[in-house]
Design an enzyme around this catalytic site. Structure first.
Site: not given
Ligand code: NHO
Length: 361
Positions: A222, A226
């Protein structure tokens, strides 16, 4: 329906989707024109829409969807449906689906704008990234994804403003995961002993901070997604979120678990391993951070130790902190900080993007 309506299709009605729908309901009351017409809503199993684009009641949409017997049409069919709407159409993708993400170029080419917190499209292959922005430039349909980094915090808009106004971004670093922030703030607090690792992971999931499968947070992917998004916006053509070093917190023995549930069940057996890591930091605390060195083209994600007085060590709750080092800002970075996960704050970024799109189409 009149041409003074904007037609909104919401895909995904989970934690973020439900919060978004409630914000949309309030927005529709505050901003009566153009009329915000919810014409489609779906989960992976069910869909609700009217062939004549009649507005779905925002007060009862979630219950009506649950009671619907319609299954979702294919994504190309949904795009066709939206292009025939008697006004501009916007897809709000509140899923984490790769398939939905891959349909953005088709939607954008057809003049349908896209607003989403889904990271998949912007952190997948670099080709998909290019296809999306080329399709948007060609048709004039808009694409906004503020909540794909830092939930509702102004991270992407700030970076875009820095770049577009001609500043030179040299480095971006910080805590980019609400889940990781929450976990380390509560498991390895600056003072006190902290909770058990597996119990804190369970709490983060229950609070809606984790990805639908918490392993996507714990394996660092995750955060890697980003950083891929931010690096690309800063001008680095990063090929994928696996193109740079990412430290995973998934114990080796649990890498083969077939489901998120099985993983959560077995996780307590590895609490001791995390205790040892915590203890190895001595007087300092461990935190899960990411950084992009734009000049050196160096992106990395993993655990680092920090003095208790460091701003990263002092974060609270699920807060993110993102520091932008630029030529203009010199040695004092521009810092964005605040809640980085949770339904309401993520939906806020989506709603704010929707407002921007409505003003531009
Ligand atoms: P849920 O609750 O699993 O809901 C997903 C919904 O999508 C369900 O209704 C499901 O039926 C539907 N769906 C899935 N595939 C579909 C398909 N093909 N067609 C139609 N419907 C489909 O997931 P969430 O929590 O509501 O998340 C939704 C999106 O928001 C995800 O892309 C997620 O990455 C993104 N998002 C969430 C958060 C958050 O706080 N929950 C944040 C940002 C973006 O800043 C936050 C963040 O980064 C969280 C991160 N885990 C962190 O920092 O710790």
């Amino acid at each position: 329906a009149t041409t003074n309506s904007v037609f909104i299709a919401v895909i995904g009605a989970g934690g973020v989707g439900k919060c978004f729908l409630s914000q949309l309901r309030d927005l529709a009351v505050r901003r009566p024109s153009p009329k915000l017409n919810l014409c489609y809503i779906a989960t992976s199993r069910k869909a609700l829409y009217n062939d004549d684009y009649a507005a779905i009641n925002l007060d009862t949409a979630v219950d009506a969807l649950a009671a619907s017997t319609k299954t979702p049409p294919s994504l190309p069919d949904l795009v066709t449906y939206l292009t025939k709407a008697p006004g501009k159409a916007i897809i709000v993708d509140n899923t984490s689906s790769q398939d939905v993400a891959e349909a953005y170029p088709t939607a954008l080419k057809a003049g349908v704008s896209v607003v989403t917190p889904n990271k998949k499209a912007f952190s997948g292959s670099y080709k998909l990234w290019q296809d999306i922005f080329q399709a948007s430039a060609a048709s004039g349909a808009k694409v906004y994804h503020e909540s794909s980094v830092g939930a509702g915090l102004p991270v992407i808009s700030t970076l875009k403003d820095l770049v577009e106004t001609g500043d030179e971004v040299t480095k971006i670093e910080g805590v980019f995961s609400g889940t990781m922030s929450f976990l380390f703030n509560s498991f390895a607090p600056v003072s006190g002993s902290g909770g058990k690792w597996s119990e804190e992971v369970n709490k983060a999931k229950a609070l809606g901070y984790t990805e639908p499968d918490p392993r996507d947070d714990l394996n660092g992917l995750d955060v890697a997604r980003k950083l891929t998004i931010l690096a690309r916006l800063a001008g680095l053509p990063v090929e994928s979120p696996t193109a740079f070093p990412v430290e995973s917190l998934i114990p080796k023995e649990l890498e083969s678990c077939s489901s998120g549930d099985e993983f959560m069940e077995k996780l307590p057996n590895f609490d001791q391993q995390m205790e040892e890591r915590k203890a190895s930091a001595g007087d300092k605390v461990i935190r899960f951070v990411g950084s992009i060195d734009v000049g050196a083209k160096d992106v990395k994600v993993g655990l680092q130790t920090f003095d208790a007085s460091h701003p990263i060590a002092a974060l609270k709750g699920s807060d993110n902190i993102i520091s932008f080092y630029t030529k203009r800002y010199g040695s004092n970075p521009l810092i964005v900080q605040g809640a980085g996960a949770g339904g309401d704050v993520t939906a806020m970024g989506v709603t704010a993007d929707l407002i921007k799109v409505i003003g531009q189409i």
